[in-house]
Write an enzyme that holds these catalytic residues in place. Structure first.
Site: not given
Length: 592
Positions: A18, A20-23, A45, A502
């Site tokens: 949560g 913000g790794k993906t962003s 993931d 998301t």
């Protein structure tokens, strides 16, 4: 941004769920592709949402990203990888060995451990100079939440030691000859991870004390497995100017400033970047292009934001739970949505009403004791610690099965119990014990992030199928843990999410996975809602407007019963504040 200077070939973005790794990984991939580089973005993931961020299907094959020349992406699908892995092992012996032996091999390879090994197999192939990755200048890994990532990165050494000693059996690894062929690949993967010239690890955090403590632990653990080239990114920092006329924004800014002033000592020496909170959801190419650049604040939206929500409190959701007098309450969802806090709040409210409650967690990164920060009558707290449970299981097997063996046999048993898959069995047994306890009292479980929880449910399902096979035709009555999870009179599953695109999509996917397993979620909780907090800050009001569509989607399409919990000025830590949380207004309804 410091972490983008002189970029190496491999990037790892990791941190608590949560943050913000993906962003950040998606924005970095776009930035490098925009410089004319060939870039591959990989999600390891189990609950990947890279495809949702880019607005296109990706999956377990390398896929070009529309509108971004030079950028491709890949989502490692653990289930698909496991199926391919099993077929590589079973295929050559099918038709050669008797059917009952082949069926036995397939059953032994059906567990969560095989799933993790299979995903790891694909992961290591991408870290080596293979034909698959030869054409890419940069490979960026959007890793799973912290606990899963640590385990994944520790596997190369663990499997190397395991293979060197010739340990294990077919139930864990499949034929050792098949894995032995991967020895060179595993060694090359370890070398790539430890080479600072080739690999850069980006620790992603929020300006929150608990998150920064978690990142400090991650820093030490990753340095311990050879990843010393680390950078720190503090993501989603609220701009100070938003605090001028808004008590909520002022409180957020004060908390963030205090967290950064008290940053753990081990993180102070790391190169550090700060990324401002944006007024929009980070979905789509336009939004991602703005993440890593400083832009002027957009004009506030003119859409109305509700000043107040005339709705019941979270305690009214607890009313329905309390009526049964006992049972299992499981909070599930993506990392970082607040499962630990809400699990603690529900448990504290039930205990405060005089009901016996056991609050526990299966999340390796959970901080229940820090959240509670105190004791309460009728409430006991525990944690399923994989290391402790594995050692307890080993000692039990050695004391029972090992008691009848000679020295050589006991030594072989001890070696077999050091298999990495022993942990899967041990954690499942602890989980099953807690489920049984829910027949006498309330058990509130804060689960690990979605991917870990689904792996645990896989193990539960495999056990159920084996028991059903053994009991078929006997006429004897039996109840498995999976049957208890599927019984709404015994188990209530609460899906926790945020009012963002998301997280809501991921929660809907989790609900679909649960339904395929015969488990019907009882309610959804939308946590930390800005709209429910009625802010005055222009940026927060914009974010609140974006939330309204997601709250409506939950209400009208996804959930039969749901609650909205507002973002609070003070962090809900300690029994008193947790009790306040359950008494605050929230939105809850039930559709016919």
């Amino acid at each position: 941004m410091k972490f983008l200077e002189l970029p190496p070939r491999f990037f790892f973005f990791t941190g608590k769920g949560g943050v913000g790794k993906t962003s950040l990984s998606c924005a970095t991939a776009m930035h490098l592709a925009g410089q004319g580089k060939q870039v591959l973005l990989v999600s390891t993931d189990p609950a990947s949402n890279v495809g949702q961020v880019f607005g296109q299907a990706i999956g377990n094959t390398i896929t070009r990203i529309h509108g971004v020349p030079g950028l491709s992406a890949l989502e490692i699908d653990p289930q698909q990888a496991a199926q391919q892995y099993r077929e590589r092992i079973v295929g050559p012996v099918r038709g050669t060995l008797p059917d009952d032996i082949v069926n036995g091999i397939e059953e032994q390879l059906s567990g969560a451990c095989t799933t993790e090994i299979a995903a790891f197999d694909e992961f290591t192939a991408l870290l080596t100079d293979s034909v698959l990755t030869a054409d890419y200048d940069h490979i960026i890994f959007d890793t799973a939440p912290t606990g899963h990532t640590i385990r994944l990165l520790q596997l190369p050494g663990a499997w190397s030691d395991f293979l060197e000693a010739g340990k294990g059996d077919i139930s864990c690894l499949g034929p050792l000859a098949g894995l032995d062929k991967q020895r060179a690949q595993y060694k090359a993967a370890v070398q790539a991870l430890a080479d600072a010239r080739r690999t850069r690890l980006v620790l992603v955090a929020r300006a929150q004390q608990a998150t920064l403590r978690e990142v400090a632990r991650t820093h030490a653990e990753l340095a311990g497995v050879g990843l010393s080239q680390q950078y720190l990114v503090i993501n989603g920092v609220l701009p100070p100017e938003e605090a001028a006329h808004d008590p909520l924004a002022a409180a957020i800014c004060a908390h963030e400033r205090a967290a950064l002033d008290a940053i753990p000592e081990v993180l102070k020496a790391l190169p550090r970047d700060r990324v401002a909170l944006k007024p929009f959801n980070l979905v789509g190419l336009d939004a991602l292009r703005q993440l890593l650049v400083t832009t002027a604040s957009q004009a506030p939206s003119t859409h109305a934001v509700p000043v107040a929500l005339d709705a019941p409190s979270l305690s009214e959701l607890v009313d329905d739970i309390a009526e049964d007098g006992r049972g299992l309450v499981m909070l599930m969802g993506k990392g970082g949505v607040g499962k630990t806090t809400l699990a603690a709040a529900i448990a504290v409210e039930l205990a405060h009403r005089g009901l016996p409650v056991h609050l526990t967690t299966s999340d390796p990164a959970a901080h229940l004791t820090e959240t509670l920060s105190g004791a309460l009558d009728n409430l006991t707290v525990s944690r399923i610690d994989p290391h402790i449970e594995t050692e307890r299981y080993r000692q039990h097997v050695l004391a029972t099965k090992g008691a009848q063996l000679d020295a050589q046999g006991r030594a072989l048993l001890d070696e077999d119990l050091r298999s990495p898959c022993t942990e899967e069995i041990a954690v499942f047994q602890a989980f099953s014990h807690i489920i049984r306890e829910a027949g006498k009292k309330f058990v509130v479980m804060d689960t690990a992030p979605t991917g870990h929880t689904l792996l645990l449910l896989d193990a539960t399902g495999a056990y159920h199928r084996e028991i059903a096979r053994q009991m078929a035709g006997t006429g004897l009555h039996y109840i498995t843990p999976m049957m208890q999870l599927q019984d709404p009179r015994q188990t209530k599953v609460l899906i926790v999410t945020l009012a963002e695109t998301t997280p809501v999509l991921e929660a809907a996917n989790l609900q679909a996975d649960l339904r395929r397993a015969g488990i019907e979620p009882w309610a959804w909780i939308i946590n930390n809602s800005i709209a429910a907090a009625t802010p005055n800050s222009p940026l927060l009001r914009q974010r609140a407007c974006h939330e309204l569509r997601e709250i409506d989607a939950v209400a009208t399409r996804h959930a039969r019963r749901y609650a909205v919990v507002p973002l609070l000025k003070e962090e809900p830590v300690g029994v008193d504040r947790l009790l306040e949380l359950t008494a605050r207004p929230s939105l809850i309804t039930e559709r016919a």
